[in-house]
Scaffold this motif. Sequence first.
Motif: not given
Length: 165
Positions: A45-64
């Motif tokens: 199930f967890f591998n079938t989830l979609e990321p939110f539209e904001s997810s990539a932006k959030l992860v990129q900001a957290c990494r920065k």
Amino acid sequence: MKLFLDMDGVIADFFSKLEEVNGVDHWKDLPDPLAAVMSLKNTDFFNTLEPFESSAKLVQACRKIAGRNYGICSSPIRDDMANSSYWKRVWLERHGFLPEIPNLIFTTNKHKFAAENISGEPNILVDDKPDNIKRWKDAGGVGIIYQANENDVDQLISDIRWAYS
């Protein structure tokens, strides 16, 4: 200081998929939400989830903001630790959100990671569940409530920057 993101409700759209699988308009319409979640044990199930539209932006900001101290702190389904954790990790890798392995935590006791063991320095958790945030703060951490489908990601990133400084 480490900066942890929860997965479900923060970067992974758990509830939309739960609604879809169960044929309801809102997860609160489920006759027994706990039973619906428990029925997901031993599935991908967890591998079938979609990321939110904001997810990539959030992860990129957290990494920065946090660099190598970016992490994930997510709860598996009860009595499904190995399976849930495996599929969550696969999902994180597939979407490019996987942190360094020491900062990848799957636990039902998130609050145990609210502060660094030796220094006592507080860690940050971004989570959609108020109970998790309360326990995190009570254990000495910095908790930020965030629901990707309701809250503004730019405001969250600003809040994280302030808390991390």
